[in-house]
Write a protein that holds these residues in place. Structure first.
Motif, PDB file in Angstrom:
ATOM      1  N   ARG A 152     -13.077  -9.709  43.601  1.00  0.00           N
ATOM      2  CA  ARG A 152     -13.678 -11.051  43.591  1.00  0.00           C
ATOM      3  C   ARG A 152     -15.096 -10.997  43.023  1.00  0.00           C
ATOM      4  NH1 ARG A 152     -10.923 -11.394  48.593  1.00  0.00           N
ATOM      5  NH2 ARG A 152     -12.790 -10.898  49.804  1.00  0.00           N
ATOM      6  N   THR A 153     -15.794  -9.925  43.329  1.00  0.00           N
ATOM      7  CA  THR A 153     -17.167  -9.781  42.823  1.00  0.00           C
ATOM      8  C   THR A 153     -17.179  -9.609  41.315  1.00  0.00           C
ATOM      9  OG1 THR A 153     -17.925  -8.765  44.887  1.00  0.00           O
ATOM     10  CG2 THR A 153     -19.245  -8.350  42.914  1.00  0.00           C
ATOM     11  N   ILE A 154     -16.318  -8.739  40.803  1.00  0.00           N
ATOM     12  CA  ILE A 154     -16.322  -8.457  39.371  1.00  0.00           C
ATOM     13  C   ILE A 154     -15.825  -9.657  38.582  1.00  0.00           C
ATOM     14  CG2 ILE A 154     -14.005  -7.504  38.902  1.00  0.00           C
ATOM     15  CD1 ILE A 154     -17.275  -5.713  37.993  1.00  0.00           C
ATOM     16  N   GLU A 155     -14.909 -10.419  39.150  1.00  0.00           N
ATOM     17  CA  GLU A 155     -14.376 -11.585  38.446  1.00  0.00           C
ATOM     18  C   GLU A 155     -15.317 -12.777  38.494  1.00  0.00           C
ATOM     19  OE1 GLU A 155     -11.090 -11.970  36.553  1.00  0.00           O
ATOM     20  OE2 GLU A 155     -12.225 -10.099  36.448  1.00  0.00           O
ATOM     21  N   ALA A 156     -16.255 -12.756  39.435  1.00  0.00           N
ATOM     22  CA  ALA A 156     -17.230 -13.861  39.526  1.00  0.00           C
ATOM     23  C   ALA A 156     -18.387 -13.674  38.553  1.00  0.00           C
ATOM     24  CB  ALA A 156     -17.768 -13.945  40.954  1.00  0.00           C
ATOM     25  N   THR A 157     -18.359 -12.609  37.782  1.00  0.00           N
ATOM     26  CA  THR A 157     -19.434 -12.324  36.829  1.00  0.00           C
ATOM     27  C   THR A 157     -19.545 -13.413  35.776  1.00  0.00           C
ATOM     28  OG1 THR A 157     -19.017  -9.962  37.101  1.00  0.00           O
ATOM     29  CG2 THR A 157     -20.346 -10.614  35.218  1.00  0.00           C
ATOM     30  N   ASP A 158     -20.790 -13.745  35.448  1.00  0.00           N
ATOM     31  CA  ASP A 158     -21.050 -14.662  34.340  1.00  0.00           C
ATOM     32  C   ASP A 158     -21.001 -13.838  33.054  1.00  0.00           C
ATOM     33  OD1 ASP A 158     -21.890 -16.468  32.497  1.00  0.00           O
ATOM     34  OD2 ASP A 158     -23.872 -16.808  33.368  1.00  0.00           O
ATOM     35  N   ARG A 159     -19.832 -13.797  32.414  1.00  0.00           N
ATOM     36  CA  ARG A 159     -19.658 -12.920  31.256  1.00  0.00           C
ATOM     37  C   ARG A 159     -20.317 -13.469  29.986  1.00  0.00           C
ATOM     38  NH1 ARG A 159     -13.254 -11.365  32.080  1.00  0.00           N
ATOM     39  NH2 ARG A 159     -13.241 -11.677  34.317  1.00  0.00           N
ATOM     40  N   GLN A 160     -20.769 -14.685  30.030  1.00  0.00           N
ATOM     41  CA  GLN A 160     -21.407 -15.251  28.847  1.00  0.00           C
ATOM     42  C   GLN A 160     -22.897 -14.969  28.809  1.00  0.00           C
ATOM     43  OE1 GLN A 160     -19.443 -16.589  26.512  1.00  0.00           O
ATOM     44  NE2 GLN A 160     -17.802 -16.031  27.935  1.00  0.00           N
ATOM     45  N   ARG A 161     -23.428 -14.464  29.919  1.00  0.00           N
ATOM     46  CA  ARG A 161     -24.868 -14.218  29.998  1.00  0.00           C
ATOM     47  C   ARG A 161     -25.279 -13.147  28.983  1.00  0.00           C
ATOM     48  NH1 ARG A 161     -28.482 -15.037  34.292  1.00  0.00           N
ATOM     49  NH2 ARG A 161     -26.735 -15.528  35.659  1.00  0.00           N
ATOM     50  N   GLY A 162     -26.076 -13.528  28.010  1.00  0.00           N
ATOM     51  CA  GLY A 162     -26.558 -12.586  26.999  1.00  0.00           C
ATOM     52  C   GLY A 162     -25.522 -12.240  25.950  1.00  0.00           C
ATOM     53  N   GLY A 163     -24.265 -12.657  26.139  1.00  0.00           N
ATOM     54  CA  GLY A 163     -23.225 -12.381  25.165  1.00  0.00           C
ATOM     55  C   GLY A 163     -22.806 -10.930  25.080  1.00  0.00           C
ATOM     56  N   TRP A 164     -23.173 -10.116  26.066  1.00  0.00           N
ATOM     57  CA  TRP A 164     -22.841  -8.697  26.023  1.00  0.00           C
ATOM     58  C   TRP A 164     -22.461  -8.228  27.417  1.00  0.00           C
ATOM     59  CZ3 TRP A 164     -25.471  -4.456  28.301  1.00  0.00           C
ATOM     60  CH2 TRP A 164     -25.013  -3.187  27.888  1.00  0.00           C
TER      61      TRP A 164
END
Length: 476
Positions: free
Chosen positions: A280-292
């Motif tokens: 749940r923690t890893i999937e809640a990551t904002d993957r768009q932050r910084g684009g990397w």
């Protein structure tokens, strides 16, 4: 047999004590640091107590000093501090560990004022203080004593950690602190965290700089420093105590969605056997932050999928990560998880993907490091028009790797660096470009077929024609 003229301790002994004493007096003339070192050694003849007295006096003098020291004058200061450290360990701590420990604390207390008045851009002074910390931990363990008092001293030190000199202090003193000391330190830090610095009235706020968002206030920096001290220390304690929830609690909800932090938290949850929470923690990551997305996040996500029994999903994820950024670690792990013989087919598929990868230089770096030099050679020959001589680091490594078996490919890579330097008039690179031209010449006799490319003689003549007036290159 070693020469009697070789500068060694054994040969110097032959000069005799009297002559050596005269030499030391001569050599220390005008060298205050050397004189202090000799005085400490003489004091050592009277026992550790006399050395402790001399060290205490010197540390007090350094603490009172106010003159600024430029980077090129820092070496004597670092040598002086190092001499005090060695005197404490060699002469004081050996006979009186408690006194030695107190002097080490006093020495570490100099870090803040010393860093404030010197340019330590070369890291000499920082290295001295970094070397003191392990001895501090060793003596604290030898002395023992009240863990509560030790925790209080650690707390005071952490509050005076403006230059990061105490960053590893809690971990180093974890043994002497024990559970009782760590718990007490945790209580003090938690209370300290609730005592945020009082912000002065707007008209009294001190502006110490400007940013794109406006003025930078001294009190705002103090607030952030206050928060960093508490957060970092409480995290260190949580790690030592195996308190995953205590570690997580130091981050805000927004911070927990940042890829790097999310990977750290998820990894700790996974290690604690809490795979569902880790997911749940890893999937809640904002993957768009910084684009990397950092490699650690990808690696942790794959490990969590494995732990959840989703092996195929983990493999597909590893492949997608490799395909996107050509990360060799992902590919190696992917191949290791495959049944026998399937890995060969998968590796061929991966290499084919690399050969068609849009970024030529990234593909070349992968093939050289894998290694798959025959494919790297093919990549260079097939896509030589894409070589950018500005990528001199990657191209230089690839050229060295290829020159033995594939001299033409190595030559084309070096020509690209030469052409870039001369065409763009990058004067600082001319010596390197001249060296590359010599390397091309040495490879020329081993190239039997240049194909559509100019021979070395033709290439050399073209350089003379176009760049003949660039004497900085031809005379390099």
């Amino acid at each position: 047999m070693a020469s009697t003229k070789t500068l060694s301790a054994k040969n110097l002994e032959a000069l005799g004590a009297s002559r050596l004493a005269e030499l030391l007096i001569d050599l220390s003339a005008g060298d205050a640091t050397a004189k202090r070192r000799l005085r400490l050694e003489l004091a050592g003849q009277s026992g550790g107590a006399e050395v402790a007295h001399q060290v205490r006096k010197r540390l007090a003098t350094i603490a009172k000093s106010r003159s600024y020291i430029e980077w090129d004058k820092v070496k004597p200061l670092a040598a002086d501090l190092e001499a005090q450290h060695r005197a404490i360990i060699d002469h004081v701590a050996a006979t009186d560990p408690r006194e030695g420990l107190d002097l080490l604390w006093r020495l570490m207390a100099l870090a803040e004022p010393v860093f404030a008045r010197c340019d330590d851009s070369n890291g000499r002074v920082g290295a001295v203080f970094a070397a003191v910390l392990p001895d501090l931990g060793r003596l604290a363990a030898a002395v023992g004593g009240d863990p509560i008092a030790l925790a209080d001293r650690v707390f005071e030190s952490l509050c005076d950690n403006g230059y990061g000199q105490y960053d590893d202090l809690i971990e180093i003193l974890a043994g002497p602190l024990g559970k009782e000391g760590l718990d007490h330190l945790k209580e003090r830090l938690s209370a300290f965290g609730k005592e945020s610095p009082v912000r002065p009235p707007d008209e009294e706020r001190e502006v110490i700089g400007w940013s794109s968002h406006g003025p930078i206030y001294a009190d705002l920096l103090a607030e952030r420093r206050h928060a960093r001290i508490v957060t970092a220390a409480l995290q260190d304690i949580a790690i030592l105590q195996g308190d995953v929830d205590g570690f997580i609690a130091q981050y805000s909800e927004d911070e927990r969605r940042r890829p790097g932090i999310a990977a750290d938290i998820a990894g700790r949850l996974l290690a604690a056997g809490r795979a569902d929470e880790a997911w749940r923690t890893i999937e809640a990551t904002d993957r768009q932050r910084g684009g990397w997305i950092p490699f650690e996040w990808e690696q942790t996500r794959a490990a969590i999928l494995e732990a959840l029994g989703r092996t195929q999903d983990a493999q597909e994820f590893r492949w997608s990560c490799f395909a996107r950024a050509l990360n060799a670690s992902h590919l190696r792990t992917y191949l290791k998880r495959l049944p026998d013989f399937d890995d060969i087919e998968a590796e061929n598929r991966a290499i084919a993907h690399v050969l068609a990868y849009p970024d030529f230089h990234q593909a070349l770096a992968f093939l050289v490091a894998w290694p798959a030099l025959d494919r790297a050679n093919r990549l260079v020959l097939d896509r030589f028009a894409e070589i950018d001589g500005d990528h001199y680091h990657e191209l230089g490594i690839a050229a060295e790797a290829l020159e033995q078996r594939y001299p033409l490919a190595a030559t084309l890579l070096r020509r690209a660096m030469i052409d870039f330097a001369l065409t763009r008039a990058r004067h600082k690179r001319y010596p390197h470009a001249a060296r590359h031209l010599e390397e091309c010449e040495s490879l020329a006799s081993r190239i039997t077929d240049y194909g559509a490319h100019a021979t070395h003689e033709e290439y050399h003549a073209a350089l003379r024609s176009v760049h003949g007036r660039k004497t900085g290159f031809w005379l390099a």
